[in-house]
Design a protein around this motif. Structure first.
Motif, mmCIF file in Angstrom:
data_model
loop_
_atom_site.group_PDB
_atom_site.id
_atom_site.type_symbol
_atom_site.label_atom_id
_atom_site.label_comp_id
_atom_site.label_asym_id
_atom_site.label_seq_id
_atom_site.Cartn_x
_atom_site.Cartn_y
_atom_site.Cartn_z
ATOM 1 N N VAL A 129 9.208 -4.264 -8.384
ATOM 2 C CA VAL A 129 7.989 -3.697 -8.525
ATOM 3 C C VAL A 129 7.416 -3.698 -7.186
ATOM 4 O O VAL A 129 7.409 -5.045 -6.600
ATOM 5 C CB VAL A 129 6.928 -4.379 -9.484
ATOM 6 N N ASN A 130 7.023 -2.670 -6.795
ATOM 7 C CA ASN A 130 6.295 -2.582 -5.493
ATOM 8 C C ASN A 130 4.763 -2.257 -5.122
ATOM 9 O O ASN A 130 4.711 -1.255 -6.001
ATOM 10 C CB ASN A 130 6.855 -1.599 -4.620
ATOM 11 N N ILE A 131 3.866 -3.224 -4.824
ATOM 12 C CA ILE A 131 2.511 -2.851 -4.618
ATOM 13 C C ILE A 131 2.022 -2.850 -3.361
ATOM 14 O O ILE A 131 2.563 -3.682 -2.615
ATOM 15 C CB ILE A 131 1.844 -3.998 -5.480
ATOM 16 N N ARG A 132 1.200 -2.119 -2.952
ATOM 17 C CA ARG A 132 0.392 -1.919 -1.795
ATOM 18 C C ARG A 132 -0.876 -1.941 -1.838
ATOM 19 O O ARG A 132 -1.478 -1.246 -2.636
ATOM 20 C CB ARG A 132 0.822 -0.541 -0.991
ATOM 21 N N ILE A 133 -1.696 -2.871 -0.962
ATOM 22 C CA ILE A 133 -2.992 -2.864 -1.310
ATOM 23 C C ILE A 133 -3.758 -2.741 0.091
ATOM 24 O O ILE A 133 -3.436 -3.019 1.118
ATOM 25 C CB ILE A 133 -3.525 -4.361 -1.807
ATOM 26 N N MET A 134 -4.605 -1.536 0.092
ATOM 27 C CA MET A 134 -5.183 -0.939 1.280
ATOM 28 C C MET A 134 -6.680 -1.317 1.229
ATOM 29 O O MET A 134 -7.306 -1.506 0.283
ATOM 30 C CB MET A 134 -5.026 0.521 1.112
ATOM 31 N N GLN A 135 -7.313 -1.440 2.489
ATOM 32 C CA GLN A 135 -8.440 -1.593 2.630
ATOM 33 C C GLN A 135 -9.585 -0.389 2.261
ATOM 34 O O GLN A 135 -8.631 0.744 2.645
ATOM 35 C CB GLN A 135 -9.071 -2.397 4.002
ATOM 36 N N LYS A 136 -10.515 -0.639 2.030
ATOM 37 C CA LYS A 136 -11.351 0.722 1.608
ATOM 38 C C LYS A 136 -12.051 1.333 2.904
ATOM 39 O O LYS A 136 -12.632 0.559 3.718
ATOM 40 C CB LYS A 136 -12.626 0.472 0.760
ATOM 41 N N GLY A 137 -11.878 2.348 3.056
ATOM 42 C CA GLY A 137 -12.539 2.954 4.418
ATOM 43 C C GLY A 137 -11.507 3.006 5.516
ATOM 44 O O GLY A 137 -10.975 1.799 5.921
ATOM 45 N N PHE A 138 -11.190 4.121 6.342
ATOM 46 C CA PHE A 138 -10.130 4.109 7.363
ATOM 47 C C PHE A 138 -10.926 3.034 8.591
ATOM 48 O O PHE A 138 -9.848 2.494 9.229
ATOM 49 C CB PHE A 138 -10.035 5.328 8.082
ATOM 50 N N PHE A 139 -12.147 3.000 8.677
ATOM 51 C CA PHE A 139 -12.573 2.314 9.821
ATOM 52 C C PHE A 139 -13.127 0.883 9.425
ATOM 53 O O PHE A 139 -13.481 0.109 10.359
ATOM 54 C CB PHE A 139 -13.984 2.993 10.455
ATOM 55 N N ARG A 140 -12.649 0.441 8.205
ATOM 56 C CA ARG A 140 -12.676 -1.060 8.000
ATOM 57 C C ARG A 140 -11.738 -1.942 8.052
ATOM 58 O O ARG A 140 -11.233 -2.347 7.027
ATOM 59 C CB ARG A 140 -13.621 -1.079 6.719
ATOM 60 N N ARG A 141 -11.139 -1.869 9.302
ATOM 61 C CA ARG A 141 -9.787 -2.568 9.549
ATOM 62 C C ARG A 141 -9.926 -4.044 9.720
ATOM 63 O O ARG A 141 -10.304 -4.566 10.596
ATOM 64 C CB ARG A 141 -8.994 -1.932 10.538
ATOM 65 N N ASP A 145 -1.732 -2.864 5.789
ATOM 66 C CA ASP A 145 -1.649 -2.848 4.159
ATOM 67 C C ASP A 145 -1.015 -4.067 3.855
ATOM 68 O O ASP A 145 -0.040 -4.528 4.395
ATOM 69 C CB ASP A 145 -1.198 -1.644 3.656
ATOM 70 N N ILE A 146 -1.346 -4.844 2.695
ATOM 71 C CA ILE A 146 -0.702 -5.804 2.080
ATOM 72 C C ILE A 146 0.289 -5.433 1.327
ATOM 73 O O ILE A 146 -0.027 -4.522 0.157
ATOM 74 C CB ILE A 146 -1.423 -6.950 1.361
ATOM 75 N N CYS A 147 1.499 -5.735 1.102
ATOM 76 C CA CYS A 147 2.476 -5.391 0.258
ATOM 77 C C CYS A 147 3.165 -6.576 -0.293
ATOM 78 O O CYS A 147 3.515 -7.560 0.168
ATOM 79 C CB CYS A 147 3.617 -4.512 1.032
ATOM 80 N N LEU A 148 3.275 -6.268 -1.692
ATOM 81 C CA LEU A 148 3.771 -7.465 -2.660
ATOM 82 C C LEU A 148 5.146 -6.777 -3.327
ATOM 83 O O LEU A 148 5.166 -5.470 -3.502
ATOM 84 C CB LEU A 148 3.048 -7.869 -3.626
ATOM 85 N N ASN A 149 6.068 -7.502 -3.333
ATOM 86 C CA ASN A 149 7.475 -7.059 -3.893
ATOM 87 C C ASN A 149 7.701 -8.230 -4.978
ATOM 88 O O ASN A 149 7.836 -9.281 -4.813
ATOM 89 C CB ASN A 149 8.469 -7.037 -2.991
ATOM 90 N N LEU A 150 8.262 -7.778 -6.319
ATOM 91 C CA LEU A 150 8.675 -8.492 -7.218
ATOM 92 C C LEU A 150 10.009 -8.283 -7.846
ATOM 93 O O LEU A 150 10.124 -7.087 -8.266
ATOM 94 C CB LEU A 150 7.706 -8.792 -8.485
ATOM 95 N N SER A 151 11.109 -9.003 -7.859
ATOM 96 C CA SER A 151 12.196 -8.428 -8.255
ATOM 97 C C SER A 151 12.376 -8.888 -9.901
ATOM 98 O O SER A 151 11.789 -9.631 -10.325
ATOM 99 C CB SER A 151 13.597 -9.345 -7.559
ATOM 100 N N LEU A 152 12.885 -7.813 -10.482
ATOM 101 C CA LEU A 152 13.050 -7.726 -11.932
ATOM 102 C C LEU A 152 14.528 -7.676 -12.328
ATOM 103 O O LEU A 152 15.241 -6.948 -11.574
ATOM 104 C CB LEU A 152 12.373 -6.446 -12.865
ATOM 105 N N PRO A 153 14.937 -8.439 -13.239
ATOM 106 C CA PRO A 153 14.200 -9.112 -14.669
ATOM 107 C C PRO A 153 13.691 -10.353 -13.926
ATOM 108 O O PRO A 153 14.240 -11.033 -12.900
ATOM 109 C CB PRO A 153 15.157 -9.224 -15.493
ATOM 110 N N THR A 154 12.514 -10.698 -14.425
ATOM 111 C CA THR A 154 11.859 -12.097 -14.108
ATOM 112 C C THR A 154 11.245 -12.577 -15.199
ATOM 113 O O THR A 154 10.937 -11.879 -16.315
ATOM 114 C CB THR A 154 10.990 -12.043 -12.831
ATOM 115 N N SER A 155 10.710 -13.827 -15.373
ATOM 116 C CA SER A 155 10.062 -14.474 -16.326
ATOM 117 C C SER A 155 8.627 -14.018 -16.439
ATOM 118 O O SER A 155 8.089 -13.327 -15.772
ATOM 119 C CB SER A 155 9.807 -15.894 -16.369
ATOM 120 N N MET A 156 8.051 -14.009 -17.648
ATOM 121 C CA MET A 156 6.600 -13.580 -17.896
ATOM 122 C C MET A 156 5.573 -14.508 -16.913
ATOM 123 O O MET A 156 4.653 -13.843 -16.395
ATOM 124 C CB MET A 156 5.964 -13.469 -19.378
#
Length: 275
Positions: A3-15, A69-80
């Protein structure tokens, strides 16, 4: 599968200016980086860092920064449990980035969707375990990557936990919580030949592969495998045939603990003078 997730800041100029160290500390989890053998080097931070709960050793959550951007990656299968931990981090980093949205596998999501996504990933994990079992007739085992080291999943393992993610999670933890040395090879070029070498020490519970290998086949053409003991070498296949007692670890690994006397017996019988 992951599972790949990317989290971006709101607004281009709010870095917001941040570094990976900030994100790792914000998680309040244990961390480390992977070496070339897919073994964890704990307490180190790199461009790609692994976060995990040291009280429940699973597969780990990769975190990295890409294009601010902040990126998170979770390998499956895994536990709940690890799926829940993963989405807890999604919420933490969404708050940090002042957003309630994230991108999952190219689909825009809202943090209100997280409960549904956890159900989806739980089902995907169970399906992945079922798929492994259905394909096992064509393979001796499948190798998955735990937080500390790779684990070989075969018929015995799949019969034990089936598609039960709680049992699977407990299995991953039990395997990685053992007080044992997981041996990995070093590769050398000697006299124009490529050889692989493991190390075995006195009175050290060691996890050795039944069939020696380089993870992910990163290096090919290895002509012979050896084990280094007490400044001497023995051929790998000879040692494995000589040892009378092993404990089962997983589908391609056994555990052995040799005393000083047992190692002396091995070397007196099998030590080679030169490669």
């Amino acid at each position: 599968m992951s599972v790949n997730i990317r989290i971006m800041q709101k607004g281009f100029f709010r870095r917001k200016k941040f570094i990976i160290d900030d994100l790792v500390k914000l998680s309040h989890l244990s961390f480390g980086v992977m070496d070339e053998n897919c073994q964890l080097i704990p307490n180190q931070i790199g461009d790609h860092t692994i976060l995990f709960d040291h009280k429940y050793l699973q597969r780990g959550i990769e975190i990295y920064i890409q294009n601010h951007d902040i990126c998170l990656n979770l390998s499956l299968p895994t536990s709940m449990d690890e799926i829940q931990l993963f989405y807890y981090l999604v919420k933490v980093y969404c708050e940090y980035m002042d957003t309630d949205e994230f991108v999952k596998d190219d689909w825009l999501m809202n943090i209100k969707d997280i409960d549904l996504q956890m159900v989806y990933d739980k089902r995907t994990s169970a399906d992945a375990l079922m798929d492994l079992k259905s394909k096992l007739s064509n393979h001796k085992y499948f190798e998955i990557f735990g937080i500390l080291h790779p684990i070989s999943i075969g018929e015995n393992e799949l019969n034990d936990f089936g598609t039960d993610l709680d049992l699977f999670g407990q299995y991953l933890h039990n395997q990685q919580a053992l007080d044992a040395y997981y041996a990995t090879p070093r590769i050398y070029n000697v006299h124009g030949r490529r050889i692989g070498m493991y190390a075995l020490g006195v009175d050290i519970l060691t996890i050795l592969p039944v069939e020696p290998y380089v993870v992910l086949n990163q290096i090919e053409g290895i002509e012979e495998w050896y084990v280094f003991m007490n400044d001497s070498l023995v051929k790998y296949r000879d040692l494995m045939s000589f040892i009378k007692k092993f404990d089962y670890y997983d589908a391609n690994h056994r555990m052995v603990c040799l005393s000083k006397e047992e190692i002396s017996e091995v070397l007196n019988t099998l030590a080679i003078q030169k490669i």
